[in-house]
Design a protein around this motif. Structure first.
Motif, PDB file in Angstrom:
ATOM      1  N   ASP A 170      -6.331   5.197  -2.881  1.00 25.94           N
ATOM      2  CA  ASP A 170      -7.429   6.290  -2.916  1.00 25.94           C
ATOM      3  C   ASP A 170      -7.403   7.022  -4.046  1.00 25.94           C
ATOM      4  N   GLU A 193     -15.856   3.655  -4.024  1.00 23.34           N
ATOM      5  CA  GLU A 193     -16.334   4.622  -3.181  1.00 23.34           C
ATOM      6  C   GLU A 193     -15.359   5.705  -3.209  1.00 23.34           C
ATOM      7  N   THR A 194     -14.057   5.540  -3.679  1.00 21.66           N
ATOM      8  CA  THR A 194     -12.906   6.779  -3.618  1.00 21.66           C
ATOM      9  C   THR A 194     -12.837   7.731  -4.620  1.00 21.66           C
ATOM     10  N   GLU A 210      -9.622  -1.768   4.354  1.00 19.70           N
ATOM     11  CA  GLU A 210      -9.218  -0.735   3.705  1.00 19.70           C
ATOM     12  C   GLU A 210      -8.827  -0.790   2.389  1.00 19.70           C
ATOM     13  N   ARG A 261       0.573   4.316  -2.752  1.00 25.20           N
ATOM     14  CA  ARG A 261       0.268   5.477  -2.204  1.00 25.20           C
ATOM     15  C   ARG A 261       1.410   6.450  -2.234  1.00 25.20           C
ATOM     16  N   LYS A 295       0.941  -1.104  -0.135  1.00 24.29           N
ATOM     17  CA  LYS A 295       0.057   0.188  -0.156  1.00 24.29           C
ATOM     18  C   LYS A 295       0.804   1.312   0.027  1.00 24.29           C
ATOM     19  N   SER A 326      -9.435   9.163  -5.199  1.00 22.45           N
ATOM     20  CA  SER A 326      -9.415  10.641  -4.799  1.00 22.45           C
ATOM     21  C   SER A 326      -7.937  11.453  -4.785  1.00 22.45           C
ATOM     22  N   GLU A 327      -6.886  10.969  -4.335  1.00 28.56           N
ATOM     23  CA  GLU A 327      -5.729  11.353  -4.124  1.00 28.56           C
ATOM     24  C   GLU A 327      -4.643  11.105  -5.422  1.00 28.56           C
ATOM     25  N   ARG A 329     -15.300  -0.921  -2.201  1.00 31.29           N
ATOM     26  CA  ARG A 329     -14.383  -0.061  -1.150  1.00 31.29           C
ATOM     27  C   ARG A 329     -13.676   0.863  -2.392  1.00 31.29           C
ATOM     28  N   HIS A 330     -13.001   0.575  -3.483  1.00 30.92           N
ATOM     29  CA  HIS A 330     -12.284   1.134  -4.213  1.00 30.92           C
ATOM     30  C   HIS A 330     -13.027   2.273  -5.015  1.00 30.92           C
TER      31      HIS A 330
END
Length: 456
Positions: A311, A349-350, A307, A282, A278, A313-314, A346-347
């Motif tokens: 993300d 959703e970001t 988790e 990231r 991760k 959104s980043e 879950r992915h």
């Protein structure tokens, strides 16, 4: 009156015929064309070795252009035989006669000969070394390929001069590819200071990463990484913690393909490896443009928490991403067995509202059974896909694998077209039934894979 434009294949075929006519003396090379146009003509034949060899015999100008393409990539094979191969001797004769050719070689590919009959490697402790003078003459190599996709190679089996020459060559590399090779020393990363692209697939490093004496000045400018199956210390751990601790690929990546599991394993994934993976993803959230993540291929993998790995959104520059796997999350007693589409949700959703991508590909390796269907999870996944993805993405596909049983004597594994077998129509009908909107949008696709264990 309409005029048709010749296709690229037709243009190349016509160019090839013209070169053959020139070589036979039936066509003259126009003397008044600038050299740049002649270069473009020859460049169109870069994948036609026979035509390029004919070009080299046509005239001095074409010889120069064609030789640059013919010798851009050089392949050397080594074997258990103590005698040099005719290929090596031929190449050395060529560069002795025309020393300027070594300046054209940019890519060097080294791998062992494919054995014929009984495997000769088992009887030999060392494979024959590549002649040292070959390495010394190829001063412009920036792309090195070690190993071959068709069989396993041992880095330690090469003679010491060859291994030292490889390390020395790594100092100047921009691209390094290692395939199906074991006993590779982690100290190779000491020599990759200029590296921009790294590809590892089927690689096992010999050192214990905790004890390996690797310099701190590790490669820090890598822009592109493709991490297939690659383990360290006899494959007991992944390479991710080592990369994170040394800063390899951290915060600089533009494209990343990563196999999280490094080959399927059952049970829980080590939390240290999972967190390192991760972190690797990231750390480059602000620079990544292409991201492809494989969590597993067939065996269900238990991840330590729910988790998402990244993300969206980043990731402001991300244009293409794909996610593949068969996953269950271990959030408590009795919760680590269910496999569904929740981890994909879950992915999704970001994704920020209105965010657009060029391409999204999801490959959930699941089989839906009537008595174990999580209807709410499927409905929620479908609503997210419709709301956040389908109308905002140029290309959106969900590939569901289906598995076909094969005979034990059949050695051919691979993907087959859908019309070659109808044994999985029930599975397809189930998925289409529980995801009706996505089925109506024609984003569901089914690919077939062979499995010796039968239908999974």
């Amino acid at each position: 009156m309409e005029t048709s434009t010749p296709s690229q294949d037709e243009y190349r075929a016509r160019t090839k015929r013209n070169v053959e006519n020139i070589n036979c003396g039936t066509t003259r090379v126009p003397p008044n064309l600038p050299a740049e146009l002649h270069k473009l003509i020859v460049d169109e034949l870069k994948s036609e070795k026979k035509a390029l060899k004919q070009c080299a015999l046509t005239c001095r100008l074409y010889r120069h252009f064609s030789q640059k393409l013919l010798f851009k990539k050089v392949v050397f094979k080594f074997s258990g035989s103590p005698n040099p191969t005719s290929h090596d001797a031929e190449f050395l004769d060529i560069i002795r006669a025309s020393p300027h050719i070594v300046n054209y070689v940019q890519q060097l590919h080294l791998h062992e000969n494919e054995p014929r009959g009984p495997h000769p490697i088992a009887k030999s402790s060392r494979a024959r070394s590549i002649p040292p003078e070959i390495f010394q003459t190829l001063t412009n190599v920036v792309d090195l390929i070690l190993g071959w996709k068709r069989r396993l190679h041992g880095f330690s089996r090469m003679h010491s001069p060859t291994r030292l020459a490889i390390m020395d060559k790594c100092e100047h590399l921009l691209n390094l590819t290692v395939r199906n090779m074991y006993a590779v020393p982690l100290k190779i990363f000491d020599h990759l200071h200029r590296l921009e692209k790294l590809t590892l697939d089927g690689v096992h490093f010999s050192d214990n990463p905790d004890a390996a004496q690797v310099a701190q000045a590790t490669p820090c400018r890598i822009k592109h990484m493709n991490l297939g199956a690659a383990g360290v210390h006899k494959g007991t751990v992944t390479l991710f913690p080592f990369f994170v601790s040394k800063g390899i690929g951290m915060g600089t990546l533009e494209t990343l393909t990563i196999d999280i599991t490094q080959g399927d394993r059952s049970g829980a994934f080590p939390i240290t490896d999972f967190q390192a993976a991760k972190s690797l993803i990231r750390s480059s959230a602000g620079s990544l443009k292409v991201l492809k993540v494989i969590i597993s291929t067939s065996m269900p993998l238990t991840l330590p928490d729910a988790e998402p790995l990244f993300d969206l959104s980043e990731m402001p520059l991300l244009e293409e991403w794909s996610l593949e796997g068969k996953v269950c999350y271990n959030n408590g007693p009795g919760t680590g067995r269910a496999v569904g589409l929740g981890w994909l949700s879950r992915h999704l959703e970001t994704i920020p509202s209105g965010r657009k991508f060029k391409s999204i590909t999801l490959r959930p390796n699941i089989i839906i059974e009537d008595d174990k269907v999580d209807f709410e999870s499927l409905k929620y996944f479908e609503s997210l896909a419709v709301e956040k993805v389908s109308s905002h993405t140029e290309s959106f596909l969900i590939h569901f694998p289906t598995y076909e049983d094969v005979d034990e004597s059949d050695d051919e594994w691979g993907e087959v077209s859908e019309d070659e077998s109808d044994g999985n129509s029930i599975i397809q009908e189930q998925i289409q039934k529980y995801l009706p909107i996505l089925h109506g949008l024609n984003v569901l696709q089914f690919r077939q894979r062979w499995s010796r264990e039968g239908l999974i």
